[in-house]
Design a protein around this motif. Structure first.
Motif, PDB file in Angstrom:
ATOM      1  N   THR A   1      12.285 -15.780  32.209  1.00 47.75           N
ATOM      2  CA  THR A   1      11.314 -15.865  33.296  1.00 47.75           C
ATOM      3  C   THR A   1      11.927 -16.526  34.523  1.00 47.75           C
ATOM      4  O   THR A   1      11.870 -15.994  35.638  1.00 47.75           O
ATOM      5  CB  THR A   1      10.068 -16.653  32.857  1.00 47.75           C
ATOM      6  OG1 THR A   1       9.391 -15.924  31.828  1.00 47.75           O
ATOM      7  CG2 THR A   1       9.105 -16.853  34.024  1.00 47.75           C
ATOM      8  N   PHE A   2      12.554 -17.679  34.327  1.00 51.32           N
ATOM      9  CA  PHE A   2      13.087 -18.425  35.462  1.00 51.32           C
ATOM     10  C   PHE A   2      14.399 -17.839  35.972  1.00 51.32           C
ATOM     11  O   PHE A   2      14.675 -17.879  37.177  1.00 51.32           O
ATOM     12  CB  PHE A   2      13.260 -19.900  35.092  1.00 51.32           C
ATOM     13  CG  PHE A   2      11.966 -20.655  35.081  1.00 51.32           C
ATOM     14  CD1 PHE A   2      11.397 -21.099  36.261  1.00 51.32           C
ATOM     15  CD2 PHE A   2      11.300 -20.898  33.893  1.00 51.32           C
ATOM     16  CE1 PHE A   2      10.186 -21.785  36.262  1.00 51.32           C
ATOM     17  CE2 PHE A   2      10.095 -21.574  33.882  1.00 51.32           C
ATOM     18  CZ  PHE A   2       9.541 -22.023  35.071  1.00 51.32           C
ATOM     19  N   ALA A   3      15.201 -17.258  35.083  1.00 54.82           N
ATOM     20  CA  ALA A   3      16.449 -16.643  35.530  1.00 54.82           C
ATOM     21  C   ALA A   3      16.181 -15.413  36.386  1.00 54.82           C
ATOM     22  O   ALA A   3      16.767 -15.240  37.463  1.00 54.82           O
ATOM     23  CB  ALA A   3      17.308 -16.278  34.315  1.00 54.82           C
ATOM     24  N   VAL A   4      15.278 -14.549  35.930  1.00 52.00           N
ATOM     25  CA  VAL A   4      14.942 -13.355  36.708  1.00 52.00           C
ATOM     26  C   VAL A   4      14.204 -13.758  37.983  1.00 52.00           C
ATOM     27  O   VAL A   4      14.357 -13.129  39.036  1.00 52.00           O
ATOM     28  CB  VAL A   4      14.114 -12.368  35.861  1.00 52.00           C
ATOM     29  CG1 VAL A   4      13.667 -11.165  36.699  1.00 52.00           C
ATOM     30  CG2 VAL A   4      14.936 -11.895  34.657  1.00 52.00           C
ATOM     31  N   MET A   5      13.423 -14.822  37.904  1.00 52.52           N
ATOM     32  CA  MET A   5      12.764 -15.361  39.093  1.00 52.52           C
ATOM     33  C   MET A   5      13.809 -15.749  40.139  1.00 52.52           C
ATOM     34  O   MET A   5      13.660 -15.448  41.335  1.00 52.52           O
ATOM     35  CB  MET A   5      11.922 -16.583  38.699  1.00 52.52           C
ATOM     36  CG  MET A   5      11.040 -17.133  39.808  1.00 52.52           C
ATOM     37  SD  MET A   5      10.127 -18.623  39.266  1.00 52.52           S
ATOM     38  CE  MET A   5       9.042 -17.911  38.034  1.00 52.52           C
TER      39      MET A   5
ATOM     40  N   LEU B   1       6.510  -9.082  33.557  1.00 47.47           N
ATOM     41  CA  LEU B   1       6.648  -8.329  34.792  1.00 47.47           C
ATOM     42  C   LEU B   1       5.649  -8.804  35.842  1.00 47.47           C
ATOM     43  O   LEU B   1       5.979  -8.909  37.028  1.00 47.47           O
ATOM     44  CB  LEU B   1       6.463  -6.836  34.521  1.00 47.47           C
ATOM     45  CG  LEU B   1       6.585  -5.896  35.730  1.00 47.47           C
ATOM     46  CD1 LEU B   1       7.936  -6.049  36.415  1.00 47.47           C
ATOM     47  CD2 LEU B   1       6.362  -4.446  35.297  1.00 47.47           C
ATOM     48  N   GLU B   2       4.428  -9.126  35.427  1.00 52.03           N
ATOM     49  CA  GLU B   2       3.419  -9.607  36.365  1.00 52.03           C
ATOM     50  C   GLU B   2       3.841 -10.933  36.999  1.00 52.03           C
ATOM     51  O   GLU B   2       3.572 -11.173  38.178  1.00 52.03           O
ATOM     52  CB  GLU B   2       2.074  -9.755  35.652  1.00 52.03           C
ATOM     53  CG  GLU B   2       1.430  -8.427  35.294  1.00 52.03           C
ATOM     54  CD  GLU B   2       0.067  -8.587  34.656  1.00 52.03           C
ATOM     55  OE1 GLU B   2      -0.904  -8.832  35.389  1.00 52.03           O
ATOM     56  OE2 GLU B   2      -0.029  -8.488  33.418  1.00 52.03           O
ATOM     57  N   ILE B   3       4.496 -11.792  36.223  1.00 50.15           N
ATOM     58  CA  ILE B   3       5.004 -13.049  36.773  1.00 50.15           C
ATOM     59  C   ILE B   3       6.043 -12.765  37.852  1.00 50.15           C
ATOM     60  O   ILE B   3       6.034 -13.379  38.935  1.00 50.15           O
ATOM     61  CB  ILE B   3       5.604 -13.927  35.662  1.00 50.15           C
ATOM     62  CG1 ILE B   3       4.511 -14.403  34.706  1.00 50.15           C
ATOM     63  CG2 ILE B   3       6.346 -15.134  36.261  1.00 50.15           C
ATOM     64  CD1 ILE B   3       5.035 -15.119  33.476  1.00 50.15           C
ATOM     65  N   GLN B   4       6.932 -11.823  37.581  1.00 50.55           N
ATOM     66  CA  GLN B   4       7.985 -11.498  38.555  1.00 50.55           C
ATOM     67  C   GLN B   4       7.392 -10.839  39.807  1.00 50.55           C
ATOM     68  O   GLN B   4       7.886 -11.053  40.923  1.00 50.55           O
ATOM     69  CB  GLN B   4       9.031 -10.584  37.914  1.00 50.55           C
ATOM     70  CG  GLN B   4       9.688 -11.158  36.662  1.00 50.55           C
ATOM     71  CD  GLN B   4      10.274 -12.547  36.867  1.00 50.55           C
ATOM     72  OE1 GLN B   4      10.757 -12.887  37.951  1.00 50.55           O
ATOM     73  NE2 GLN B   4      10.230 -13.369  35.826  1.00 50.55           N
TER      74      GLN B   4
END
Length: 265
Positions: A62-66, A137-140
């Motif tokens: 989550t945080f890496a892709v963020m 995906l929604e988080i991103q």
């Protein structure tokens, strides 16, 4: 045990007593193989460990892709930093967890960050849990919209993320529209805006046309609630720190449905 039982029943049904004997014998060897695999995985402790590992993978990804998304346009803006910090605070991360999240964010910003490899690992871990992958995906998507707009580069990157998670472009476009409607609906709940605008956003949030029947509306509402239900997502591997995100989603879905029921009378 289950191999012998099922093998024996199948053999008995097909070939009577000889089949029963053969089925039990084959089932015995099947049970032995399954037992060895289970023990090699660490038994029940291994299952618990794997759950923890999966949650750690979800959090790191989550945080890496963020971080990767934040660098999509070439530079990480203060808005992206604020979003990441606010997200950590929203999750209630402790000091050590925040350091891990910050490390993942920095690694994601690196030019050589293996985005597709990381996403493939995530998909493999949660391949039978599409609701969790959609939540990711929604988080991103929320990160990409942190400055109120979606650039072509960010859209292309989100398409890569969706594709790697086996989420269709059609579904991605729906989620983008849904996010915009949800953001507007949330804002209008605290402002005095025309009821028609809030109603239109509520329909889009639930993913149905305004011409839908009451039964279709209720079905869409139940589907959305099922996809975002906190208890369900946590049981499937969503880190408990992210429980509040799922709660917020279901609250918005509930509010949209209640508004539309009132509107329809």
């Amino acid at each position: 045990m289950w191999g012998k039982l099922l093998g024996g029943l199948f053999g008995l049904a097909m070939f009577k007593i000889p089949g029963l004997i053969a089925g039990v014998f084959i089932g015995h060897w099947f049970d032995r193989g399954m037992k060895q695999q289970f023990e090699q995985a660490g038994g029940f402790a291994g299952l618990k460990r794997d759950q923890g590992d999966a949650q750690g993978l979800f959090m790191y990804s989550t945080f890496a892709v963020m971080g990767h998304l934040a660098k999509a346009d070439g530079v990480v803006t203060p808005a992206h930093i604020d979003k990441a910090v606010a997200f950590m605070q929203q999750l209630g991360l402790g000091a050590a967890q925040q350091q891990e999240a910050q490390r993942a964010f920095r690694e994601g910003k690196a030019a050589d960050f293996p985005l597709l490899q990381q996403l493939q690992t995530l998909r493999q871990a949660f391949r039978w849990r599409p609701d969790l992958l959609q939540m990711f995906l929604e988080i991103q998507i929320s990160v990409a919209y942190v400055d109120g707009r979606l650039s072509d580069i960010e859209l292309k990157l989100l398409q890569q993320v969706a594709g790697a998670l086996a989420i269709s472009n059609t579904r991605l476009q729906y989620l983008l529209g849904r996010f915009e409607a949800e953001a507007r609906f949330s804002q209008r709940q605290t402002q005095q805006t025309p009821a028609a605008d809030a109603v239109a956003d509520a329909y889009q949030l639930l993913g149905v046309a305004q011409s839908c029947s009451d039964s279709e509306l209720k079905k869409a509402y139940k589907k959305q609630m099922s996809q975002h239900h906190p208890d369900k997502l946590v049981s499937q591997g969503l880190p408990k720190e992210m429980l509040e995100l799922a709660n917020q989603k279901t609250q918005q879905i509930q509010a949209a449905y209640e508004l539309l029921k009132q509107h329809r009378g």
